[in-house]
Each structure stands twice: as C-alpha cells, then as structure tokens.
Design a protein around this motif. Structure first.
Motif, PDB file in Angstrom:
ATOM      1  N   VAL A 109       0.849  -1.198   0.000  1.00 19.61           N
ATOM      2  CA  VAL A 109       0.000   0.000   0.000  1.00 19.61           C
ATOM      3  C   VAL A 109       0.884   1.247   0.000  1.00 19.61           C
ATOM      4  CG1 VAL A 109      -1.751   1.308   1.276  1.00 19.61           C
ATOM      5  CG2 VAL A 109      -1.920  -1.186   1.139  1.00 19.61           C
ATOM      6  N   LYS A 110       1.871   1.262   0.903  1.00 21.27           N
ATOM      7  CA  LYS A 110       2.790   2.412   0.961  1.00 21.27           C
ATOM      8  C   LYS A 110       3.598   2.530  -0.335  1.00 21.27           C
ATOM      9  CE  LYS A 110       3.821   2.546   5.890  1.00 21.27           C
ATOM     10  NZ  LYS A 110       4.858   2.438   6.891  1.00 21.27           N
ATOM     11  N   GLU A 111       3.966   1.380  -0.871  1.00 26.62           N
ATOM     12  CA  GLU A 111       4.784   1.338  -2.081  1.00 26.62           C
ATOM     13  C   GLU A 111       4.044   1.979  -3.264  1.00 26.62           C
ATOM     14  OE1 GLU A 111       7.579  -2.332  -3.467  1.00 26.62           O
ATOM     15  OE2 GLU A 111       5.452  -2.695  -3.630  1.00 26.62           O
ATOM     16  N   LYS A 112       2.775   1.573  -3.446  1.00 30.76           N
ATOM     17  CA  LYS A 112       1.981   2.125  -4.564  1.00 30.76           C
ATOM     18  C   LYS A 112       1.762   3.624  -4.366  1.00 30.76           C
ATOM     19  CE  LYS A 112       0.818  -2.061  -6.213  1.00 30.76           C
ATOM     20  NZ  LYS A 112       1.457  -2.623  -7.385  1.00 30.76           N
ATOM     21  N   ALA A 113       1.493   4.028  -3.120  1.00 29.18           N
ATOM     22  CA  ALA A 113       1.267   5.454  -2.847  1.00 29.18           C
ATOM     23  C   ALA A 113       2.543   6.245  -3.146  1.00 29.18           C
ATOM     24  CB  ALA A 113       0.861   5.644  -1.386  1.00 29.18           C
ATOM     25  N   PHE A 114       3.685   5.662  -2.794  1.00 28.57           N
ATOM     26  CA  PHE A 114       4.954   6.331  -3.067  1.00 28.57           C
ATOM     27  C   PHE A 114       5.194   6.459  -4.576  1.00 28.57           C
ATOM     28  CE2 PHE A 114       9.375   6.001  -4.237  1.00 28.57           C
ATOM     29  CZ  PHE A 114       9.860   7.180  -3.686  1.00 28.57           C
ATOM     30  N   PHE A 115       4.957   5.380  -5.330  1.00 30.54           N
ATOM     31  CA  PHE A 115       5.155   5.435  -6.788  1.00 30.54           C
ATOM     32  C   PHE A 115       4.293   6.557  -7.379  1.00 30.54           C
ATOM     33  CE2 PHE A 115       5.821   0.510  -6.876  1.00 30.54           C
ATOM     34  CZ  PHE A 115       7.101   0.667  -6.380  1.00 30.54           C
ATOM     35  N   ALA A 116       3.039   6.599  -6.930  1.00 29.52           N
ATOM     36  CA  ALA A 116       2.113   7.610  -7.477  1.00 29.52           C
ATOM     37  C   ALA A 116       2.604   9.009  -7.119  1.00 29.52           C
ATOM     38  CB  ALA A 116       0.707   7.362  -6.945  1.00 29.52           C
ATOM     39  N   SER A 117       3.049   9.194  -5.871  1.00 21.81           N
ATOM     40  CA  SER A 117       3.470  10.539  -5.454  1.00 21.81           C
ATOM     41  C   SER A 117       4.758  10.967  -6.168  1.00 21.81           C
ATOM     42  CB  SER A 117       3.666  10.604  -3.939  1.00 21.81           C
ATOM     43  OG  SER A 117       4.836   9.903  -3.590  1.00 21.81           O
ATOM     44  N   ALA A 118       5.567   9.984  -6.563  1.00 24.31           N
ATOM     45  CA  ALA A 118       6.818  10.313  -7.264  1.00 24.31           C
ATOM     46  C   ALA A 118       6.601  10.454  -8.769  1.00 24.31           C
ATOM     47  CB  ALA A 118       7.868   9.246  -6.971  1.00 24.31           C
ATOM     48  N   GLY A 119       5.343  10.316  -9.205  1.00 25.74           N
ATOM     49  CA  GLY A 119       5.041  10.492 -10.629  1.00 25.74           C
ATOM     50  C   GLY A 119       5.474   9.322 -11.485  1.00 25.74           C
ATOM     51  N   LEU A 120       5.540   8.129 -10.889  1.00 23.89           N
ATOM     52  CA  LEU A 120       5.939   6.946 -11.659  1.00 23.89           C
ATOM     53  C   LEU A 120       4.701   6.228 -12.175  1.00 23.89           C
ATOM     54  CD1 LEU A 120       8.556   5.934  -9.021  1.00 23.89           C
ATOM     55  CD2 LEU A 120       9.117   6.546 -11.370  1.00 23.89           C
ATOM     56  N   PRO A 121       4.766   5.674 -13.385  1.00 19.00           N
ATOM     57  CA  PRO A 121       3.578   5.023 -13.955  1.00 19.00           C
ATOM     58  C   PRO A 121       3.271   3.699 -13.262  1.00 19.00           C
ATOM     59  CG  PRO A 121       5.492   4.721 -15.381  1.00 19.00           C
ATOM     60  CD  PRO A 121       5.940   5.610 -14.274  1.00 19.00           C
ATOM     61  N   GLU A 266       7.067  -3.441  -8.542  1.00 20.22           N
ATOM     62  CA  GLU A 266       7.456  -3.366  -7.133  1.00 20.22           C
ATOM     63  C   GLU A 266       8.952  -3.129  -7.025  1.00 20.22           C
ATOM     64  OE1 GLU A 266       6.910  -6.964  -4.879  1.00 20.22           O
ATOM     65  OE2 GLU A 266       7.937  -8.202  -6.365  1.00 20.22           O
ATOM     66  N   ILE A 267       9.397  -2.784  -5.810  1.00 15.09           N
ATOM     67  CA  ILE A 267      10.824  -2.561  -5.581  1.00 15.09           C
ATOM     68  C   ILE A 267      11.306  -3.485  -4.459  1.00 15.09           C
ATOM     69  CG2 ILE A 267      10.916  -0.171  -6.373  1.00 15.09           C
ATOM     70  CD1 ILE A 267      10.731   0.730  -3.413  1.00 15.09           C
ATOM     71  N   ALA A 268      12.604  -3.745  -4.487  1.00 18.57           N
ATOM     72  CA  ALA A 268      13.240  -4.525  -3.418  1.00 18.57           C
ATOM     73  C   ALA A 268      14.406  -3.685  -2.886  1.00 18.57           C
ATOM     74  CB  ALA A 268      13.743  -5.850  -3.976  1.00 18.57           C
TER      75      ALA A 268
END
Ligand code: ADP
Ligand code: MG
Length: 380
Positions: A109-121, A266-268
């Motif tokens: 959940v945090k990961e997706k929110a972070f991607f969105a806030s960083a402008g990543l598709p 996702e990221i690791a």
C-alpha cells in the motif's frame, strides 16, 4: 557532507542470512571486510560463511546491541526485517538503506502510494482494508489480490475474475490489508538493479528481461530483448525512483511492459534475484556495489562484459529426493553454477542458480535452455 569511507578490515553487519546475504558476505570477504550476519536460522546460507553468525530474532535486543557495538555499518538482504530494527541501529551505527525506504518497500500500500506521489507510472490498483472495499464490477477484473505485507515469490497472491472470487481470496488471506491490481496483459517483464551512493551518484546495471514460472523468477536474459528506448526509460524511471527515496544501497525495480509502456510493479530494498547475472557478466556485481555503497567507497563500473542468461534452480529439480545431475550442467564450459548450501530441498525453494555467458546472446540462450532441461528445471 563527505564522510570518510569505512575501510577493510572493518566488520559489516548483514540483517538476513539467505542467498543474497551469502553473496554479500562473499563480496565483502573478497574486498577484505568481515561480516556479522543476524538470522534466526542456524543453517542460514550466509550465517554459515560469516565471520560471526548471531542466531537470534531480528528484534532481539541483545543481538542488536552486539551489532551496534561491533559493526561499523549495517545493511539488509531481506525486506521483512522490522523497519524499527533499522532505525534502532541507526542511532548508534551507519545503516543503509534507511528504515523509511525499507518501510515503503515492505508494504504494497505504501509502495503504490509512493510510486504515485513520485510520478511513476503504475497500473490500476485499489487498497482493500475491508471486504466493503472490493469493487463490485468495473474494469479492474480480472485482477490480482495481493497481501500488503510479507508476500514474495507469488505467495500471498490470488488471481480473481470477479468480486465473489476476490471476497473468497480476501477471506483466505484472513482479511489482512491487501491491494487489488488489474491483471495486465504483459508483453514482457524487465527489471533494473542499481546502486546509489551517499552523494547521490547512481550506477544502473543493464536491464534484465525476466520470465516467471508459478510466480517465481525462472530466467533472466541480458541484455533484455526489448527496444532500446524501453530499456533507457526503465533505467531512467529506476533512477528517478531511487532519487525520490533518497536511497543509499542497491535497489531492485521490477517493471511490466504493456503495449510498449512501462509500469512499475514493485521494488526490493536490496540486491535482486534478477541481478544474479551481474556476478558473472559485469565488471562489478550487485553485491560489490552493495559493499561499496554501504561503506562509502566510490561505486564501481557496472557495465556488462558478456551477454548472460541466468536460470534459477528450485527445490523442484530434486527428483524423488535425488539431486539434479550436476555433471550434465558442468558439461558446458561457459556455465557458472552457484549453489546456496541449503540442506533441505523443498518445492519452490531457491536452492541455487546458474549463469551462462558469452558474446552471442542466441548461443548463450541455447546453452542455458539445454542445461535447464538437463537439470530438470521447469518440469513441475
Ligand atoms: P512477488 O514478486 O513479491 O511475489 P509480484 O507483484 O512481483 O510479487 O508478482 C509476481 C509475478 O506475478 C510478477 O512478476 C508477474 O509475473 C505476475 N503479476 C503480478 N501482478 C500482476 C499484474 N497486475 N498483472 C499481470 N501479472 C502480474
Ligand atoms: Mg516481484
């Protein structure tokens, strides 16, 4: 601020004792460092070859005190180490990556929110806190329900065709917080592993093309057989992500390619299985870069000197309890075998991998597929 690098023979700390930790220990030893591994498993692959193995839980106060006292810098190979362990250690020693970065990577959940806030598709996704969040209809189905925490290698995931199936799967996951992702028609999966140092310098490794079997990485081909523009964009997006996280260390970024467009999956917060090929095909591998980033040494040259195909060896290959016929694998002079020293072979368990290298990717691929067959990989 420039700080002095931590030089050998300093003791480094590794949280987690799996195969990624084992390769870190090997790289650190080659560079003259000592390593203390924390892992509750007495037979952990990294613990067995470390200078010191603290066999204790990741939140064991005594073990953390020992690490803080004896290790000049600490990192992790396992994203499920409690983020608090990292923040506790950071009060008394150098810790990379940060607890904040790891906390993002360990929660979808945090990961997706972070991607969105960083402008990543990213692909279409909703957070499921309770059953009432499951969409009734709409274009999200067919979808994949994934538990927000502790999922890996396809575990904690269910493919669902509609709301009824999603509800059943959600109950199966004990109604833990989940994300529901639209099932994307993938052209390809690629990944970028990069290292970022304390000054913000970034060295991306070449893009890997990944195929999975039963949700687990099976094969990585490098260079990826994707258009050059896609590869450059994947490296640029991974770089943007690492900067946005103010990340220090080695980061793995997984992408989906759909209709020629990249989406971050996702990221690791550690070296990545798809980066194993760097051991045999790059000037500096992902584990050497992890040591360099952690200790404040300049990052090394991450370029490819050979084309490569990496194949995972799972416990599934141990047919009727027998080890795979290794002699058949060793019949290829350009194949490098890496076994992790795990005693028990179980279905789906990563036991080792091999990498075939050479100048011609087609020839390398053909050898890798022959060896894969000889070692009974992908038969179940
Ligand atoms: P993990 O690697 O932590 O098990 P991933 O989210 O990477 O979890 O999912 C594992 C694999 O499942 C992916 O590499 C991909 O092959 C497939 N997959 C996951 N999510 C999707 C999706 N939304 N659409 C299509 N395939 C997916
Ligand atoms: Mg994945």
């Amino acid at each position: 601020m420039t700080t002095q690098p931590i030089l050998p023979p300093a003791m480094l700390g590794m949280l987690g004792g799996g195969q990624l930790g084992r390769f870190f220990v090997i790289a650190a030893h080659e560079m003259g460092y000592k390593v203390t591994v924390l892992d509750p498993d007495q037979n952990s692959p990294a613990g067995k070859i470390a200078d010191v193995h603290l066999c204790a839980a990741y939140d064991d106060a005594e073990a953390l005190q020992a690490i803080a006292k004896t290790c000049q810098a600490v990192t992790t190979e396992f994203e499920n180490v409690p983020a608090e362990t990292l923040s506790t250690l950071a009060q008394s020693t150098v810790v990379h990556p940060s607890a904040d970065a790891v906390a993002i990577a360990q929660n979808r959940v945090k990961e997706k929110a972070f991607f969105a806030s960083a402008g990543l598709p990213i692909g279409p996704v909703v957070t499921i806190d309770s059953a009432t969040d499951l969409p009734e209809s709409g274009d999200l189905y067919p979808a994949v329900l994934k538990v927000a925490r502790f999922g890996y290698d396809g575990k904690g995931q269910a493919r669902v065709a509609n709301q009824a199936e999603a509800l059943e799967a959600f109950k199966g996951f004990k109604e833990e917080v989940c994300v529901l992702e639209k099932m994307l028609p993938l052209d390809l999966e690629v990944s970028v592993v990069l290292a970022r140092d304390q000054q913000g310098n970034i060295t991306p490794f070449p893009v890997g093309e990944n195929s999975h079997l039963n949700g687990i990485l099976d094969i990585t081909v490098v260079p990826a057989r994707a258009p050059e523009a896609i590869q450059q964009e994947a490296q640029a997006l991974a770089t943007k992500l690492a900067n946005a996280l103010d990340y220090v260390g080695v980061l793995g970024v997984e992408f989906f390619v759909v209709d020629g467009q990249l989406y971050v999956n996702e990221i690791a917060p550690r070296p990545h299985n798809s980066g194993h090929y760097t051991i045999d095909a790059c000037v500096n591998d992902q584990y050497e870069q992890q040591v360099r980033a952690l200790t404040g040494l300049p990052l090394g040259d991450a370029s490819l000197h050979s084309n490569a195909v990496m194949v995972n060896i799972l416990g599934d290959s141990w047919k009727e309890g027998n080890e795979p016929p290794w002699a058949d694998g060793f019949a290829y002079g350009n194949l490098k075998l890496h076994l992790y020293g795990k005693a028990a072979a179980r279905k789906g368990r990563k036991m080792g991998h091999f990498t075939v290298t050479g100048a011609e990717l087609d020839a390398v691929y053909a050898v890798a597929m022959q060896a894969r067959k000889a070692l009974h990989i992908g038969e179940s």
